[in-house]
Design an enzyme around this catalytic site. Structure first.
Site, PDB file in Angstrom:
ATOM      1  N   GLU A 224      -5.080  15.318   3.588  1.00  0.00           N
ATOM      2  CA  GLU A 224      -3.795  15.992   3.372  1.00  0.00           C
ATOM      3  C   GLU A 224      -3.341  15.602   1.968  1.00  0.00           C
ATOM      4  O   GLU A 224      -2.814  14.511   1.769  1.00  0.00           O
ATOM      5  CB  GLU A 224      -2.783  15.545   4.430  1.00  0.00           C
ATOM      6  CG  GLU A 224      -3.213  15.841   5.864  1.00  0.00           C
ATOM      7  CD  GLU A 224      -3.224  17.328   6.196  1.00  0.00           C
ATOM      8  OE1 GLU A 224      -2.578  18.111   5.466  1.00  0.00           O
ATOM      9  OE2 GLU A 224      -3.872  17.707   7.182  1.00  0.00           O
ATOM     10  N   CYS A 258       5.231  16.489  -1.219  1.00  0.00           N
ATOM     11  CA  CYS A 258       3.949  17.139  -1.539  1.00  0.00           C
ATOM     12  C   CYS A 258       4.087  18.645  -1.716  1.00  0.00           C
ATOM     13  O   CYS A 258       3.326  19.243  -2.455  1.00  0.00           O
ATOM     14  CB  CYS A 258       2.914  16.817  -0.470  1.00  0.00           C
ATOM     15  SG  CYS A 258       3.462  17.244   1.177  1.00  0.00           S
TER      16      CYS A 258
HETATM   17  P1  NAD Z   1      -1.938   7.370  -3.037  1.00  0.00           P
HETATM   18  O1  NAD Z   1      -3.174   8.167  -2.974  1.00  0.00           O
HETATM   19  O2  NAD Z   1      -1.676   6.543  -4.253  1.00  0.00           O
HETATM   20  O3  NAD Z   1      -1.833   6.356  -1.811  1.00  0.00           O
HETATM   21  C1  NAD Z   1      -2.000   6.745  -0.461  1.00  0.00           C
HETATM   22  C2  NAD Z   1      -2.696   5.639   0.292  1.00  0.00           C
HETATM   23  O4  NAD Z   1      -3.970   5.373  -0.308  1.00  0.00           O
HETATM   24  C3  NAD Z   1      -1.933   4.327   0.320  1.00  0.00           C
HETATM   25  O5  NAD Z   1      -1.893   3.856   1.654  1.00  0.00           O
HETATM   26  C4  NAD Z   1      -2.743   3.408  -0.580  1.00  0.00           C
HETATM   27  O6  NAD Z   1      -2.729   2.068  -0.161  1.00  0.00           O
HETATM   28  C5  NAD Z   1      -4.144   3.958  -0.478  1.00  0.00           C
HETATM   29  N1  NAD Z   1      -4.906   3.715  -1.729  1.00  0.00           N
HETATM   30  C6  NAD Z   1      -4.427   3.775  -3.003  1.00  0.00           C
HETATM   31  N2  NAD Z   1      -5.425   3.521  -3.890  1.00  0.00           N
HETATM   32  C7  NAD Z   1      -6.542   3.295  -3.175  1.00  0.00           C
HETATM   33  C8  NAD Z   1      -7.888   2.988  -3.511  1.00  0.00           C
HETATM   34  N3  NAD Z   1      -8.294   2.857  -4.772  1.00  0.00           N
HETATM   35  N4  NAD Z   1      -8.781   2.825  -2.514  1.00  0.00           N
HETATM   36  C9  NAD Z   1      -8.393   2.975  -1.230  1.00  0.00           C
HETATM   37  N5  NAD Z   1      -7.121   3.267  -0.855  1.00  0.00           N
HETATM   38  C10 NAD Z   1      -6.210   3.406  -1.801  1.00  0.00           C
HETATM   39  O7  NAD Z   1      -0.785   8.430  -2.790  1.00  0.00           O
HETATM   40  P2  NAD Z   1       0.784   8.253  -2.893  1.00  0.00           P
HETATM   41  O8  NAD Z   1       1.169   8.028  -4.304  1.00  0.00           O
HETATM   42  O9  NAD Z   1       1.267   7.280  -1.863  1.00  0.00           O
HETATM   43  O10 NAD Z   1       1.249   9.712  -2.418  1.00  0.00           O
HETATM   44  C11 NAD Z   1       1.402  10.761  -3.321  1.00  0.00           C
HETATM   45  C12 NAD Z   1       0.374  11.845  -3.114  1.00  0.00           C
HETATM   46  O11 NAD Z   1       0.279  12.189  -1.739  1.00  0.00           O
HETATM   47  C13 NAD Z   1       0.761  13.123  -3.825  1.00  0.00           C
HETATM   48  O12 NAD Z   1      -0.372  13.687  -4.426  1.00  0.00           O
HETATM   49  C14 NAD Z   1       1.268  14.017  -2.703  1.00  0.00           C
HETATM   50  O13 NAD Z   1       1.193  15.390  -2.993  1.00  0.00           O
HETATM   51  C15 NAD Z   1       0.378  13.604  -1.586  1.00  0.00           C
HETATM   52  N6  NAD Z   1       0.976  13.911  -0.289  1.00  0.00           N
HETATM   53  C16 NAD Z   1       0.402  14.883   0.490  1.00  0.00           C
HETATM   54  C17 NAD Z   1       0.967  15.217   1.708  1.00  0.00           C
HETATM   55  C18 NAD Z   1       0.387  16.278   2.613  1.00  0.00           C
HETATM   56  O14 NAD Z   1       0.727  16.286   3.793  1.00  0.00           O
HETATM   57  N7  NAD Z   1      -0.475  17.151   2.137  1.00  0.00           N
HETATM   58  C19 NAD Z   1       2.117  14.545   2.141  1.00  0.00           C
HETATM   59  C20 NAD Z   1       2.657  13.565   1.319  1.00  0.00           C
HETATM   60  C21 NAD Z   1       2.074  13.245   0.112  1.00  0.00           C
END
Ligand code: NAD
Length: 521
Positions: A224, A258
């Site tokens: 997502e 998002c």
């Molecule tokens: P992110 O990808 O930075 O983090 C999400 C999760 O990934 C966190 O739990 C984090 O601990 C983990 N993570 C981060 N880096 C990692 C790595 N190198 N290896 C493994 N895990 C890792 O995202 P964010 O900044 O929390 O959220 C923003 C993004 O999420 C935006 O792009 C937004 O559009 C998207 N989003 C999508 C939806 C949807 O339903 N489609 C909903 C909300 C947010």
């Protein structure tokens, strides 16, 4: 800022093993037990709503009214999560019921059945922006489907993630649901282990890491993600409604949504009229002298790092700031900011903004807007504001996106019964309601074939013969008449063609009758 206690990395394999044992215990095969857990989940959120709101306020500066209101109308956080748990509670019997495929004479005697079975032990990795809904709301679907679940909430919302670590063991069966808190090291450890499904919500960058790790175990993933969700403005729109909704969609959670409108495509000749309408709305939304900075109804950027990224995009723009532009690093504040005359290759167009900055890209006309959208990644959401149904249809049918809304922004993930998911770089797979249940469900195909059926199907066994070969013809489906060539029109539907033929036949019959009557006279 709240402190988040990270789960020791070497405990993670132990938690994985305990969840596996929990799954093997078979507790969640009982629909009654799933319902009990779902109700517990709903109570977890309801009885702690005040604490959750305070945590969201501490993590995101989010005003309680947004956490509740968005929720009530748009169904994004607390009430939605309760709603998701309750919908699953009320529907799980129906969802989990075995289904019959469509009747087919060849197979019916084998009693073909689709059993809905849990995938097993699954992981939900969540982002920071709507941490309750995207962790506990999704958990409802995983429990309803009978899975044991590991929750990995975001480290950038320490107050909310700490609350999950405290409340989940109090309300939910520890054998079945666990929380691991942490950042990259902890998530990397999680991803080294074999799971039965991973649902990841977050950025495309991390999604690639998750997918690569999952591929090592052939673990199925649901992604997502986000991306740049465009808004196409037709001058023939309800300007006031468009300005209110778009500005609101950008200021909610300070643009950290998002499906927030990421950028506007508007005919060049209409750009200033549209900017004036946004300015009027901005004054109405934030009438105080200090604007949103002092206003309690405006969130802050989640971390200083995220603040710096958004400010960097704003600093690099070649466009003109027409609203907002004020920033404050200490308070992680960025005013709702509108930038006009933004070229297509601007810094603000280089990545998902995920903040309260809204670039306006002037285009010549609707066709150029559609070309721009189609030349970029399929967005998670695509919005169009127009009074003209033909324009709505044109945008809908000539583009691809996770979702499409005419005259509205942000609301569709909360509309019950609609799937929520992206396409291509904006994600794959769906959640909300029954779609979450299906995501975490294995559709197990089953037959029960009586031995006497070999009176009919015995021809399959060797020794093979021409007679037996002919018997297989009974199973070949009949084709409709072979077409003489491709359809003459690729746009009109065949049902319209049928009506045309019908109308033509009536006209000819009427003509002939008239002629005959004329001849008789
Ligand atoms: P992110 O990808 O930075 O983090 C999400 C999760 O990934 C966190 O739990 C984090 O601990 C983990 N993570 C981060 N880096 C990692 C790595 N190198 N290896 C493994 N895990 C890792 O995202 P964010 O900044 O929390 O959220 C923003 C993004 O999420 C935006 O792009 C937004 O559009 C998207 N989003 C999508 C939806 C949807 O339903 N489609 C909903 C909300 C947010």
């Amino acid at each position: 800022m709240a402190e988040l206690a990270y789960t020791p990395v070497d405990e993670i394999p132990k938690i994985h093993a305990e969840l596996r044992a929990g799954f093997n215990s078979g507790k969640l095969k009982s629909i009654e037990y799933r319902k009990y857990q779902l109700l517990q989940l709903a109570y977890l959120v309801q009885e702690n709503a005040d604490r959750i709101e305070k945590a969201l306020q501490s993590d995101l500066g989010r005003p309680a009214i947004e956490s509740r209101f968005i929720v009530e109308i748009l169904s994004i956080e607390i009430n939605t999560t309760i709603g998701d748990a309750l919908t699953a509670y009320e529907s799980v019997e129906k969802w989990a019921k075995p289904e019959k495929p469509p009747f087919h004479l060849n197979w019916t005697l084998m009693k073909p059945t689709i059993y809905k079975e849990a995938k097993g032990v699954v992981v939900i990795i969540s982002p920071f922006n709507y941490p309750v809904w995207l962790t506990l709301g999704i958990l409802a679907g995983a429990i309803a489907a009978g899975n044991c679940t590991l929750l990995k909430p975001a480290e950038s919302t320490p107050a909310t993630s700490s609350l999950f670590a405290e409340l989940v063991p109090k309300y939910l069966d520890n054998d079945l649901v666990r929380v691991v808190n942490g950042a990259v090291a902890e998530t990397t450890k999680i991803l080294e282990l074999p799971w039965d499904h991973i649902l990841y919500t977050g950025s495309g960058r991390v999604a690639k890491i998750v997918s690569a790790a999952a591929a090592k175990h052939l673990t199925p993933v649901t992604l997502e993600l986000g991306g740049k969700s465009p808004v196409i403005i037709d001058p023939n729109c309800d300007l006031e409604s468009a300005a209110s909704r778009i500005l609101w969609g950008k200021v909610v959670n300070a643009g950290q949504t998002c499906v927030a409108p990421d950028y506007i495509l508007v005919p060049r000749s209409f750009q200033d009229t549209f900017v004036d309408a946004l300015k009027k709305k901005y004054q109405e939304f934030y009438p105080g002298a200090q604007g949103p900075k002092e206003d309690e109804a405006y969130s802050r950027i989640v971390t200083k790092q995220a603040w710096g990224r958004i400010k960097g995009l704003l600093d690099g723009t070649k466009g003109t700031v027409v609203i907002g532009g004020e920033v404050d690093e200490q308070g992680k504040y960025i005013a709702p900011t509108i930038v006009k005359d933004v070229p297509g290759d601007d810094s603000l167009m280089s990545e998902e903004i995920f903040g309260p900055v809204l670039p306006i890209v002037p285009v010549e006309d609707l066709d150029e807007a559609i070309r721009y959208v189609n030349a970029h990644d399929h967005p998670l959401a695509l919005y169009v504001f127009t009074k003209d149904d033909a324009v709505k249809k044109k945008v809908l049918t000539s583009t691809q996106s996770g979702a499409f809304s005419a005259g509205e922004v942000l609301i569709h993930p909360g509309v019950e019964g609609l799937p929520f998911g992206g396409i291509g770089p904006s994600g794959s797979g769906y959640h909300t309601g029954k779609y979450t249940f299906d995501t975490f469900t294995h559709f197990r195909a089953a037959l029960d074939s009586p031995s006497w059926l070999d009176k009919i199907l015995g021809f399959r066994y060797p020794p093979y013969s021409v007679k037996k070969l002919k018997a297989t013809d009974r199973f070949r489906r009949k084709l409709p008449a072979k077409p003489s060539g491709p359809p003459t029109s690729l746009t009109s539907s065949s049902s319209w063609r049928k009506w045309w033929v019908f109308a033509l036949a009536i006209a000819i019959a009427a003509g002939l009758t008239k002629r005959r009557a004329g001849l008789a006279n």
